[in-house]
Design an enzyme around this catalytic site. Structure first.
Site, short mmCIF file in Angstrom:
data_model
loop_
_atom_site.label_atom_id
_atom_site.label_comp_id
_atom_site.label_asym_id
_atom_site.label_seq_id
_atom_site.Cartn_x
_atom_site.Cartn_y
_atom_site.Cartn_z
N TYR A 32 -16.53 6.12 36.01
CA TYR A 32 -17.83 5.44 35.91
C TYR A 32 -18.15 4.66 37.17
CZ TYR A 32 -15.05 1.32 34.39
OH TYR A 32 -14.16 0.29 34.30
N HIS A 56 -7.40 0.91 29.86
CA HIS A 56 -6.90 -0.46 29.98
C HIS A 56 -5.80 -0.68 28.94
CE1 HIS A 56 -10.23 -2.00 32.55
NE2 HIS A 56 -10.91 -1.04 31.96
N TYR A 73 -18.76 2.55 28.35
CA TYR A 73 -18.08 1.67 27.39
C TYR A 73 -19.01 1.33 26.25
CZ TYR A 73 -14.11 0.69 30.43
OH TYR A 73 -12.97 0.80 31.18
N ARG A 97 -15.11 4.02 39.57
CA ARG A 97 -13.74 3.80 39.11
C ARG A 97 -13.11 5.14 38.72
NH1 ARG A 97 -11.27 -0.16 37.11
NH2 ARG A 97 -9.71 0.81 38.41
N HIS A 100 -9.60 5.76 33.71
CA HIS A 100 -8.46 4.88 33.40
C HIS A 100 -8.54 4.39 31.97
CE1 HIS A 100 -11.73 2.24 34.71
NE2 HIS A 100 -11.25 1.39 33.82
FE LIG Z 1 -12.54 0.00 32.90
#
Ligand SMILES: [Fe+2]
Lengths: 166, 226
Positions: B139, B154, B100, B149, B152
């Protein structure tokens, strides 16, 4: 057949460059005579601050100032504020026409948001009147100087804020 | 008739460690029906407030981001299947390497100077939104040993009532991480969980350009809906 609802998932820790926006917590301009300040903290079940929550308030009236771009005059009815490392948030808003503002809190660890109300004064009210005194008190903001209020959100445990079913 | 399993995850889902101290312990209070309740209305968004460019996450910088270019589109619907028009859809995601653009992301994967991973748009008269982006990477996170995870995106969506406000995550078909992810698995009903998985769509796919995915978002009902 109507379609089936989409489940909620947590906002997670990484919304910081997507959801907050310039002036998001300022629903009215700085020198608006009708402005009130609402500040507080979001706390977890251990009483520790929640540094990665996102709060949204809604007064019920869209207003003229702009929802995402605060370019107009007057007030906006919607505000958004991410908590600081000490779990604190702040909004500057116009006094709502009714007794309360709606408040949503999102956070890492919340798989769905919590919905509550910020009452700026206690008084007879169809929701407040159903709550026992200690629970009722969690929805009433404390005066904190002229035109300023304090409202803490306790997610869990002692003094847990009353949350509403959507 | 037994009620259908709850669509949403319970607040307390111990396999997802952060819920343990953050889940409310008391059941939510149902306020008496009041047609004047503030929560039954929602903010509205002006078209001048959202730049159409914000829906293309691949064109926010001088260069192009690394990764598999994708189109993600779908409709925002109310509980009766009616389109929610002109509503705000916001999304955010990791880059192709699973990182991110965010200060607290410590995953030792490269940042992409050409990808910030945030976008927004308003739905059209059919309730439809459409984004161009790149496929995010999986990640790691520290929830448990060797926790990852699934890839995905959000999503944050507004409806016509504040009570319909929805934040969720869109997943990709066939991800091998599904069985091991306590956030995805927090949705108790397997059929509801599947609704978080986008559908690959060859009709949305653009030849020589980008794979296409469909992801509809269906909001909850409000007391005033008939
Ligand atoms: Fe996330």
């Amino acid at each position: 057949m109507p379609p089936s609802q989409t489940p909620s998932q947590t906002v997670g820790p990484f919304f910081g460059r997507a959801l907050p926006y310039d002036g998001g917590h300022e629903l009215v301009g700085e020198d608006d005579p009708a402005a009130v300040q609402i500040t507080g903290r979001v706390l977890d079940g251990a009483g520790e601050p929640v540094p990665d929550a996102l709060l949204e308030i809604w007064t019920g009236v869209n207003g003229t100032r702009g929802t995402l771009r605060r370019t107009g005059t007057g007030a906006s009815g919607f505000g958004r504020c991410a908590t600081a490392p000490d779990g604190s948030y702040r909004f500057r808003t116009a006094r709502p026409s009714g007794p309360y503002l709606a408040l949503l809190v999102f956070a890492r660890g919340l798989l769905r948001p919590v919905l509550t109300r910020v009452y700026l004064a206690d008084g007879p009210d169809p929701l407040l009147d159903t709550l026992e005194p200690a629970r009722r008190a969690t929805l009433v903001a404390r005066p904190d100087g002229p035109d300023a209020y304090r409202f803490d959100v306790r997610l869990q445990g002692e003094g847990e804020t009353v949350f509403l079913a959507p | 008739m037994t009620p259908p399993p709850d669509v949403h995850p319970p607040y307390l889902s111990p396999a997802y460690g952060s819920t343990v101290l953050r889940a409310p312990s008391l059941p939510p209070v149902t306020a008496k029906q009041d047609p004047e309740a503030v929560e039954l209305t929602s903010p509205v968004f002006g078209h001048h407030e959202v730049d159409p460019l914000e829906a293309d996450l691949t064109r926010r910088h001088d260069g192009e981001p690394i990764g598999e270019r994708i189109v993600v589109t779908g409709r925002v619907l109310d509980s009766g299947g009616r389109p929610v028009r002109g509503t705000l859809v916001e999304l955010w995601q990791a880059n192709a390497a699973g990182r991110y653009h965010h200060d607290v992301d410590r995953h030792p994967a490269p940042l992409d100077p050409n990808f910030s991973g945030a976008g927004r748009c308003l739905t059209d008269d059919d309730g439809r939104y459409r984004f161009t982006t790149i496929k995010p990477g999986a990640y790691p996170w520290r929830n448990h040993q060797n926790a990852w995870r699934p890839a995905h995106i959000h999503f944050s969506v507004f409806g016509t009532a504040f009570t319909q406000r929805l934040v969720t995550q869109m997943y990709f078909p066939g991800d091998p991480l599904f069985p091991f992810d306590p956030i995805f698995q927090s949705v108790p009903d397997p059929a509801a969980r599947e609704r978080l998985v986008a559908r690959f769509d060859l009709d949305v796919t653009e030849p020589e350009w980008a794979l296409g995915y469909q992801f509809d978002v269906v909001l909850g009902s409000t007391p005033l809906e008939s």
